[in-house]
Design a protein around this motif. Structure first.
Motif, PDB file in Angstrom:
ATOM      1  N   SER A 125       0.819  -1.212   0.000  1.00 51.86           N
ATOM      2  CA  SER A 125       0.000   0.000   0.000  1.00 51.86           C
ATOM      3  C   SER A 125       0.857   1.267   0.000  1.00 51.86           C
ATOM      4  CB  SER A 125      -0.939   0.002   1.210  1.00 51.86           C
ATOM      5  OG  SER A 125      -0.206  -0.088   2.424  1.00 51.86           O
ATOM      6  N   ASP A 126       2.034   1.218   0.643  1.00 49.44           N
ATOM      7  CA  ASP A 126       2.893   2.401   0.697  1.00 49.44           C
ATOM      8  C   ASP A 126       3.446   2.749  -0.685  1.00 49.44           C
ATOM      9  OD1 ASP A 126       2.485   2.598   3.415  1.00 49.44           O
ATOM     10  OD2 ASP A 126       4.287   1.453   3.930  1.00 49.44           O
ATOM     11  N   LEU A 128       2.101   1.639  -3.648  1.00 52.29           N
ATOM     12  CA  LEU A 128       0.976   1.921  -4.543  1.00 52.29           C
ATOM     13  C   LEU A 128       0.415   3.317  -4.309  1.00 52.29           C
ATOM     14  CD1 LEU A 128      -0.839  -1.546  -4.446  1.00 52.29           C
ATOM     15  CD2 LEU A 128       0.773  -0.677  -6.145  1.00 52.29           C
ATOM     16  N   ARG A 129       0.519   3.806  -3.079  1.00 50.43           N
ATOM     17  CA  ARG A 129       0.053   5.166  -2.799  1.00 50.43           C
ATOM     18  C   ARG A 129       0.882   6.196  -3.571  1.00 50.43           C
ATOM     19  NH1 ARG A 129       0.756   5.064   2.293  1.00 50.43           N
ATOM     20  NH2 ARG A 129      -1.195   3.962   2.662  1.00 50.43           N
ATOM     21  N   LEU A 130       2.190   5.981  -3.629  1.00 51.96           N
ATOM     22  CA  LEU A 130       3.046   6.881  -4.405  1.00 51.96           C
ATOM     23  C   LEU A 130       2.734   6.788  -5.893  1.00 51.96           C
ATOM     24  CD1 LEU A 130       6.581   6.520  -2.744  1.00 51.96           C
ATOM     25  CD2 LEU A 130       4.903   8.350  -2.453  1.00 51.96           C
ATOM     26  N   GLN A 132      -0.182   5.895  -7.221  1.00 45.28           N
ATOM     27  CA  GLN A 132      -1.507   6.459  -7.492  1.00 45.28           C
ATOM     28  C   GLN A 132      -1.506   7.978  -7.458  1.00 45.28           C
ATOM     29  OE1 GLN A 132      -3.650   4.377  -4.456  1.00 45.28           O
ATOM     30  NE2 GLN A 132      -3.670   2.445  -5.591  1.00 45.28           N
ATOM     31  N   THR A 133      -0.587   8.566  -6.695  1.00 41.61           N
ATOM     32  CA  THR A 133      -0.481  10.030  -6.646  1.00 41.61           C
ATOM     33  C   THR A 133       0.562  10.540  -7.632  1.00 41.61           C
ATOM     34  OG1 THR A 133       1.058   9.828  -4.762  1.00 41.61           O
ATOM     35  CG2 THR A 133      -1.272  10.179  -4.255  1.00 41.61           C
ATOM     36  N   ASP A 203      -2.249  -2.505  -9.395  1.00 40.15           N
ATOM     37  CA  ASP A 203      -0.867  -2.613  -8.911  1.00 40.15           C
ATOM     38  C   ASP A 203       0.140  -2.053  -9.915  1.00 40.15           C
ATOM     39  OD1 ASP A 203      -0.746  -4.480 -10.915  1.00 40.15           O
ATOM     40  OD2 ASP A 203      -0.377  -6.192  -9.621  1.00 40.15           O
TER      41      ASP A 203
END
Length: 315
Positions: A125-126, A128-130, A132-133, A203
């Protein structure tokens, strides 16, 4: 069928003539069967790769064939007398080995990667958060990157119960001295721009990228579906220095089906063997640096959830 292949099949059936991937996508978009979000500058390359892989591994059982370099048609028309003969004559393309240098390789800058790599295992999640942003960029290739580029790789572990499939790097597999002839715990490749498609948004294409590399390296395919049983378990950071820059390895666990008994004759993949993950490693130095890193963190990557589940059941 793969969504890209489904689009190609529908367009070619309607066109009744061979077409290049760019034209297939153009016609598909005009016909309303290709979502507008799929149509980008390089999606035709992804379509071409999907078609080429399908032909390579299914051969005569593929729904597609080439009539000339870069042009694809449907096998169902091979015996149709209304189709011109030159549209019904397949060519055989020379097989190329998997590339060592991948263009437009997914990367973070070192400052973002350092924030991620302050612990042994990075949660999916860490990262993928980068992604996605949009806090990422693309290096020119996996061999041509800036000094502060940290590349993202898909690293696939082929598992069966407590066993993991290992192999020894051949001379054409890796050009890094500390990998040559070493044993590897996984099959890996850089994640590139074309891996991000409409169908791999969750992903960023990390899992599908690694599975395609595995498919090529082990000569798998031929009516076998490898899309299930693969899961992104976490990331580990390879903190290296020049001439071997840092990398972020996305560890994908693929639970091999019973039918899979891999064999290969590729010069890049040698000495396939199953290793018991619960057995001590007697010759740790025999593994390449990335595999050593995975071995050091294998418990946290693969068994933490199982231990928590067992503990909850016991209570």
């Amino acid at each position: 069928m793969d969504a890209y292949l489904d689009i190609a099949s529908r367009v070619l059936r309607e066109a009744r003539r061979p077409l290049p991937p760019r034209e297939i996508l153009r016609r598909g978009l005009s016909a309303g069967i290709v979502p507008s979000s799929l149509y980008g500058k390089t999606q035709h390359k992804t379509l071409q790769a999907r078609l080429s892989e399908d032909i390579l591994f299914h051969r005569e059982r593929s729904a597609f064939f080439r009539t000339r370099p870069g042009y694809f048609f449907l096998r169902e028309f091979l015996t149709d007398p209304e189709i011109p003969a030159d549209y019904r004559t397949p060519i055989v393309a020379r097989r190329r080995r998997r590339e060592l240098a991948y263009h437009q390789a997914l990367a973070f800058d070192r400052s973002s990667a350092d924030v991620l790599c302050n612990r042994a295992i990075v949660e999916p999640s860490d990262v993928l958060r980068l992604l996605q942003t949009r806090r990422y960029h693309y290096a020119s290739s996996s061999h041509e990157r800036e000094v502060n580029d940290v590349l993202v790789w898909s690293f696939v572990l082929v598992l069966r119960d407590d066993l993991v499939l290992t192999y020894r790097h051949g001379r054409y597999r890796e050009d890094r001295d500390n990998f040559l002839q070493k044993r590897s715990l996984g099959f890996f490749c850089p994640v590139v721009h074309d891996d991000l498609t409409l169908f791999d948004q969750a992903d960023h294409g990390i899992v599908s990228s690694g599975m395609r590399a595995l498919w090529v390296d082990l000569h798998l395919g031929a009516d076998r579906d490898l899309s299930g049983g693969a899961e992104l378990k976490g990331f580990v950071c390879s903190q290296e220095t020049n001439p071997n820059p840092s990398n972020l390895l996305g560890v994908v666990a693929f639970h091999a089906p019973e039918w899979l008994e891999p064999i290969t004759r590729r010069l890049a993949i040698n000495d396939l063997a199953w290793h018991n993950l619960h057995s001590p490693v007697n010759h740790y130095e025999d593994f390449d640096p990335w595999s050593r890193l995975i071995l050091e963190n294998i418990g946290g990557l693969l068994w933490s959830e199982a231990r928590c589940s067992d503990a909850a059941s016991a209570e």
